[in-house]
Design an enzyme around this catalytic site. Structure first.
Site, PDB file in Angstrom:
ATOM      1  N   ASP A 198       0.850  -1.259   0.131  1.00 35.78           N
ATOM      2  CA  ASP A 198      -0.033   0.058   0.003  1.00 35.78           C
ATOM      3  C   ASP A 198       0.934   1.223   0.112  1.00 35.78           C
ATOM      4  O   ASP A 198       2.215   1.134  -0.016  1.00 35.78           O
ATOM      5  CB  ASP A 198      -0.865  -0.003   1.149  1.00 35.78           C
ATOM      6  CG  ASP A 198      -2.294   0.542   0.781  1.00 35.78           C
ATOM      7  OD1 ASP A 198      -2.038   1.785   0.570  1.00 35.78           O
ATOM      8  OD2 ASP A 198      -3.412  -0.054   1.035  1.00 35.78           O
ATOM      9  N   HIS A 272      -2.765   3.094  -4.490  1.00 28.33           N
ATOM     10  CA  HIS A 272      -2.356   2.937  -3.163  1.00 28.33           C
ATOM     11  C   HIS A 272      -0.836   2.149  -3.578  1.00 28.33           C
ATOM     12  O   HIS A 272      -0.490   1.130  -3.039  1.00 28.33           O
ATOM     13  CB  HIS A 272      -3.119   1.709  -2.655  1.00 28.33           C
ATOM     14  CG  HIS A 272      -4.524   2.211  -1.910  1.00 28.33           C
ATOM     15  ND1 HIS A 272      -4.553   2.880  -0.935  1.00 28.33           N
ATOM     16  CD2 HIS A 272      -5.873   2.016  -2.600  1.00 28.33           C
ATOM     17  CE1 HIS A 272      -5.683   3.253  -0.545  1.00 28.33           C
ATOM     18  NE2 HIS A 272      -6.461   2.871  -1.642  1.00 28.33           N
ATOM     19  N   GLU A 336      -9.591   2.679  -5.359  1.00 30.65           N
ATOM     20  CA  GLU A 336      -9.444   4.086  -4.928  1.00 30.65           C
ATOM     21  C   GLU A 336      -7.953   4.748  -5.670  1.00 30.65           C
ATOM     22  O   GLU A 336      -6.935   4.962  -5.210  1.00 30.65           O
ATOM     23  CB  GLU A 336      -8.839   4.312  -3.451  1.00 30.65           C
ATOM     24  CG  GLU A 336     -10.391   3.963  -2.615  1.00 30.65           C
ATOM     25  CD  GLU A 336     -10.014   4.054  -1.031  1.00 30.65           C
ATOM     26  OE1 GLU A 336     -10.923   4.452  -0.431  1.00 30.65           O
ATOM     27  OE2 GLU A 336      -8.929   3.434  -0.773  1.00 30.65           O
TER      28      GLU A 336
HETATM   29  C1  ACM Z   1     -10.860  -0.491   0.347  1.00 22.66           C
HETATM   30  O1  ACM Z   1     -11.659  -0.341   1.579  1.00 22.66           O
HETATM   31  N1  ACM Z   1     -10.445   0.737  -0.124  1.00 22.66           N
HETATM   32  C2  ACM Z   1     -11.211  -1.763  -0.395  1.00 22.66           C
END
Ligand code: ACM
Length: 622
Positions: A198, A272, A336
């Site tokens: 991440d 991420h 995201e």
């Molecule tokens: C997530 O909670 N961004 C998958």
């Protein structure tokens, strides 16, 4: 008045379920079918375990468990014993080669007073053993135990029963991962989603790209407290890092394999990905920019560039990942991904034209599609978060629906497999377990035990055929605000037991009252003895509420077997030096007065619930 009725109802029904009345024989997740019989099997040092396939993972698991728990027994391969000489008295027969068939992962367990028979194949045998272990009641004499008689027929509702752990925001060592897998296996969960990368850390060694861990696994400091809190500029000034070597990963994969758990590694892309970009800026659309591994929480705008160079590196990374993880699924994230960097990039603008896609969402779809092609070429399949639907779904992708169920429903309607994991369904275990301000720091939102328990992963809006695409359910453990194993366990338990029942038990077999009042108290005691931390639920019958009137009956039951309940009436938070609750208490409140009944539950090991407050109020309606 309604509140009084509710309170009385709770007090009354707490009495109805006396010990031993549990139709599920204490097992979590509740089996498909249970027929209780009178009597019990006695496990003694003379007990023989017969099996027809002694050298199997499930049999090794049981014998290792019994040894560890101090039981003495012998194991005999039944095929070596002459049929006429077989004496099954005081034996446990583990039969892989039984006559008849069972559903996938199913088992049949029959406990008689003089012998036990367990039929099951592979995972089915393993799950039968987990139920058998839960039925063992140790006696005070070491090496002796009893197992209540009954017949259990059981198999799971869903093939995918998942628990996730984010090791990027905070790193957890191999010993803790094994402990996490142990508790998953005990409750028949079979899929460990390992969130390995991440913005704030890259945690898996990749031989071809050593900087991913040399640089990407380390951050200079970590944000203290809430991102949006009052002191949003406070950091701990402490370097933080950690990663798993290939050897460590192999050790974990083997450990999981022996517990019938498949590991789904997640390598996040295209978003991420800041930790990877800090190590290899050429993976971004602006390699000249200075990047550092994330130190705060949220979503970074620095993301992978959809360039050939990035794809070459990602394919090589995924190749190494697939060498380590033998399972079908590789999770490629996909959630995201802000498009800011792509919008600023001449390369991306040209790529939109060249690929004939509409916009940057089309590029996201192109990105996932290209990665899927590579993963498929290696004989594997991708899972992605539901954003992978945007701009068009990759042809063979399985969708993890986290932003509610809409993504999962859309994917199932397109005949794609779906794993339900919506935060709105109580499946985000980083959410608080109650609305009390006494809960520890968490990401926000609210996922109490009953909400997790009551979740049904199959949306009624899907047709029967489309419902077949809901292959399972998972809860997620994001660790921004969990820096210690004890905190992870606090957030995990007992909610993971509710998840297990959602994933395994038929909807018709679920009963929250039976689960939370009859089975959970015993399981928390067992987990305590095994060294797990957990959130102590408030006593059964206690809650934060205001009840109006003049007469009240407070009737409570510990939520953890053997725990004490202490209370105050003076407005001060209760502790172990206060009055101990031992039996129902009747209160008469004079007109114009009120009394706060504040209670705390403290377990024998010293774990404490939050304080609950029943305000009994006879001041008349205002
Ligand atoms: C997530 O909670 N961004 C998958």
């Amino acid at each position: 008045m309604k509140n009084i009725l509710l309170l009385l109802l709770i007090a009354f029904s707490a009495d109805v379920f006396a010990q031993g009345s549990d139709p599920n024989m204490g097992i979590i997740p509740a089996p498909v079918s249970v027929k209780k019989d009178k009597g019990e099997f006695k496990l003694t040092p003379e007990t023989i375990i017969f099996c027809d396939s002694p050298d199997t993972r499930a049999v090794h698991f049981l014998t290792d468990y019994l040894k560890k728990e101090g039981f003495v027994f012998s194991v005999t391969d039944i095929s070596l014993v002459d049929k006429k000489q077989r004496n099954l008295k005081n034996s446990i027969m583990l039969a892989y080669n039984f006559k008849g068939t069972l559903p996938p992962e199913g088992y049949e367990l029959q406990v008689n007073a003089d012998h036990i028979t367990l039929n099951g194949k592979n995972a089915g045998m393993f799950y039968g053993i987990q139920s058998l272990i839960q039925l063992i009641h140790k006696s005070n004499s070491p090496g002796f135990a009893t197992i209540p008689c009954g017949i259990i027929k059981d198999y799971p509702r869903f093939a995918y029963r998942g628990m996730h752990l984010d090791v990027a925001r905070h790193f957890f060592d191999v010993n803790f991962i094994k402990k996490y897998l142990d508790v998953m296996a005990a409750y028949k969960l079979n899929s460990f989603h390992w969130h390995l990368t991440d913005d704030q850390g890259w945690r898996i060694q990749i031989m071809k790209y050593p900087k991913l861990t040399d640089i990407g696994s380390q951050r200079a400091q970590t944000k203290i407290g809430k991102v949006h809190g009052a002191d949003s500029d406070l950091y701990d000034n402490t370097p933080y890092g950690g990663y798993y070597t290939r050897e460590m990963i192999q050790e974990v994969v083997n450990y999981a394999y022996n517990r019938y758990i498949n590991i789904i590694p997640e390598i996040e892309m295209p978003g991420h990905s800041l930790a990877a970009i800090a190590a290899y800026p050429e993976m971004s659309c602006d390699p000249a920019k200075a990047y550092k591994v994330g130190e705060t929480w949220g979503v970074s705008k620095d993301v992978f560039c959809p360039s050939d160079a990035t794809f070459k590196m990602l394919n090589e990374i995924l190749y190494e990942v697939m060498e380590l993880f033998p399972g079908k699924y590789i999770h490629i994230g996909g959630d995201e991904c802000p498009k800011d960097a792509w919008k600023k990039s001449d390369f991306c603008r040209q790529l939109i034209v060249d690929q004939g896609v509409r916009d940057e969402n089309g590029l996201q779809s192109y990105f996932i599609g290209r990665i899927e092609k590579f993963v498929n070429s290696q004989g594997r399949s991708i899972i992605g978060w539901d954003e992978i639907l945007e701009g068009g779904l990759a042809p063979n992708a399985t969708v993890m629906s986290w932003r509610g169920e809409a993504g999962g429903i859309a994917a199932a309607q397109l005949n794609h497999d779906v794993i339900m994991t919506p935060g709105s369904g109580g499946l985000y275990f980083d959410h608080a377990q109650s609305k009390s301000s006494q809960e520890p720091l968490n990401i926000g939102s609210y996922a109490p035990l009953y909400k997790t328990y009551n979740y049904d992963p199959v949306p009624a809006s899907l047709t029967k055929d489309q419902q077949q695409h809901i292959i399972g359910v998972q809860a997620n453990m994001w660790t921004e605000y969990m820096s210690t194993p004890a905190k992870v366990e606090y957030m995990l338990l007992p909610r993971m037991l509710a998840l297990a029942e959602v994933a395994w038990t038929p909807q018709s077999g679920k009963n929250y009252k039976n689960f939370s009042e009859e089975r959970i108290p015993h399981h928390l005691t067992r987990l305590d003895a095994q060294g797990y931390n957990y959130r102590v639920p408030v006593p059964v019958g206690a809650m934060d509420t205001t009840v109006t009137g003049d007469k009240f009956n407070i009737d409570l039951k510990p939520s953890v077997e053997g725990a004490g309940i202490f209370y105050t009436l003076d407005g001060y938070p209760p502790r172990e030096t206060d009055l101990q609750y031992t039996e129902p208490i009747k209160f008469s409140i004079p007109a114009g007065k009120h009394i706060d009944f504040q209670a705390i539950e403290i377990t024998p090991s010293g774990k404490r619930s939050i304080v609950s407050d029943i305000k009994m109020d006879n001041r008349g309606s205002k």
